[in-house]
Design an enzyme around this catalytic site. Sequence first.
Site, PDB file in Angstrom:
ATOM      1  N   ARG A  59     -41.602 -63.351  -9.102  1.00  0.00           N
ATOM      2  CA  ARG A  59     -41.323 -64.865  -9.431  1.00  0.00           C
ATOM      3  C   ARG A  59     -41.400 -64.923 -10.967  1.00  0.00           C
ATOM      4  NH1 ARG A  59     -41.076 -68.518  -5.682  1.00  0.00           N
ATOM      5  NH2 ARG A  59     -42.448 -67.440  -4.323  1.00  0.00           N
ATOM      6  N   LEU A  87     -39.344 -71.913  -9.024  1.00  0.00           N
ATOM      7  CA  LEU A  87     -39.321 -71.450 -10.286  1.00  0.00           C
ATOM      8  C   LEU A  87     -40.855 -71.539 -11.102  1.00  0.00           C
ATOM      9  CD1 LEU A  87     -35.807 -72.268 -11.619  1.00  0.00           C
ATOM     10  CD2 LEU A  87     -36.543 -69.835 -10.471  1.00  0.00           C
ATOM     11  N   ASN A 101     -34.681 -82.876  -9.503  1.00  0.00           N
ATOM     12  CA  ASN A 101     -34.368 -82.017  -8.174  1.00  0.00           C
ATOM     13  C   ASN A 101     -34.081 -83.346  -7.253  1.00  0.00           C
ATOM     14  OD1 ASN A 101     -34.466 -80.077  -5.971  1.00  0.00           O
ATOM     15  ND2 ASN A 101     -36.577 -80.703  -5.601  1.00  0.00           N
ATOM     16  N   THR A 102     -33.270 -83.030  -6.272  1.00  0.00           N
ATOM     17  CA  THR A 102     -32.959 -83.986  -5.202  1.00  0.00           C
ATOM     18  C   THR A 102     -33.534 -83.433  -3.970  1.00  0.00           C
ATOM     19  OG1 THR A 102     -31.367 -85.444  -3.964  1.00  0.00           O
ATOM     20  CG2 THR A 102     -30.877 -83.236  -4.847  1.00  0.00           C
ATOM     21  N   HIS A 103     -34.478 -84.430  -3.374  1.00  0.00           N
ATOM     22  CA  HIS A 103     -34.943 -83.808  -2.182  1.00  0.00           C
ATOM     23  C   HIS A 103     -34.914 -84.833  -0.803  1.00  0.00           C
ATOM     24  CE1 HIS A 103     -38.588 -81.965   0.134  1.00  0.00           C
ATOM     25  NE2 HIS A 103     -38.659 -83.080   0.518  1.00  0.00           N
ATOM     26  N   ASP A 139     -41.941 -80.322  -5.325  1.00  0.00           N
ATOM     27  CA  ASP A 139     -41.570 -81.691  -4.623  1.00  0.00           C
ATOM     28  C   ASP A 139     -42.604 -82.714  -5.060  1.00  0.00           C
ATOM     29  OD1 ASP A 139     -39.203 -80.667  -3.439  1.00  0.00           O
ATOM     30  OD2 ASP A 139     -40.351 -80.140  -1.715  1.00  0.00           O
TER      31      ASP A 139
HETATM   32  C1  GRF Z   1     -29.781 -81.291  -0.114  1.00  0.00           C
HETATM   33  O1  GRF Z   1     -30.294 -82.287   0.948  1.00  0.00           O
HETATM   34  C2  GRF Z   1     -31.042 -81.318  -1.131  1.00  0.00           C
HETATM   35  O2  GRF Z   1     -31.928 -82.545  -1.218  1.00  0.00           O
HETATM   36  C3  GRF Z   1     -31.777 -80.309  -0.379  1.00  0.00           C
HETATM   37  O3  GRF Z   1     -30.667 -79.158  -0.276  1.00  0.00           O
HETATM   38  C4  GRF Z   1     -29.610 -79.997   0.221  1.00  0.00           C
HETATM   39  C5  GRF Z   1     -28.399 -79.370  -0.507  1.00  0.00           C
HETATM   40  O4  GRF Z   1     -27.202 -79.607   0.295  1.00  0.00           O
HETATM   41  N1  GRF Z   1     -32.804 -79.676  -1.255  1.00  0.00           N
HETATM   42  P1  GRF Z   1     -25.909 -78.927  -0.326  1.00  0.00           P
HETATM   43  O5  GRF Z   1     -26.139 -77.639  -0.001  1.00  0.00           O
HETATM   44  O6  GRF Z   1     -25.518 -79.472  -1.674  1.00  0.00           O
HETATM   45  O7  GRF Z   1     -24.897 -79.465   0.636  1.00  0.00           O
END
Ligand code: GRF
Length: 189
Positions: A59, A87, A101-103, A139
Amino acid sequence: MLASGTGTVLGAVLEAGVPVTVVVADRPCRALELASGAGIEALLVDRRVFGGFGPDFDRARYTEVLTDALVARGVDLVAMAGFGTVLGERLHDAFCGRVLNTHPSLLPAFPGWHAVADALAAGVTTTGCTVHLATPEVDAGPILAQEEVPVVEGDTEAVLHERIKQVERRLYPATILRVLDRLESGAPA
Ligand code: GRF
């Protein structure tokens, strides 16, 4: 942008006019094809070269190579969208407060890679998505934007995840643009 999957969130970010210098993936994936198709550099920093997905994965070295590639390209902000590798410190040292980040859950509920399945298994009636500053702890960074999404009777993981991603495709580009504006004005992200 860092992505490992189908790249539909990445696609929405590009469509919103976010200036993207490079798209990095940790494995061959559609996100890379999408970047190339949009005339953006698509860079594969292949995890398999660094020990793969098992206990041999290096890593620290992986993070170093990826971070160096971003620094060399003069990247201002790192945005992860479904990037499948956690990472190490080196990225956060180089881009302190500038990793997003989007979660697909309302953090702090359901962190981790199986957020949508975990929300379904818990029987919640509302879940959602969260855009946050990424920190070395997964997260867990400061939340920048959050939106609720209903869980509907009979939802499968795929159906619910798609409903959440529809929101992410709006919320993430808008938040990235807001953060870029702040960075340009000299304020912290
Ligand atoms: C999203 O739901 C993001 O939050 C998660 O992975 C997904 C990405 O989707 N961590 P895509 O590959 O852009 O369709």
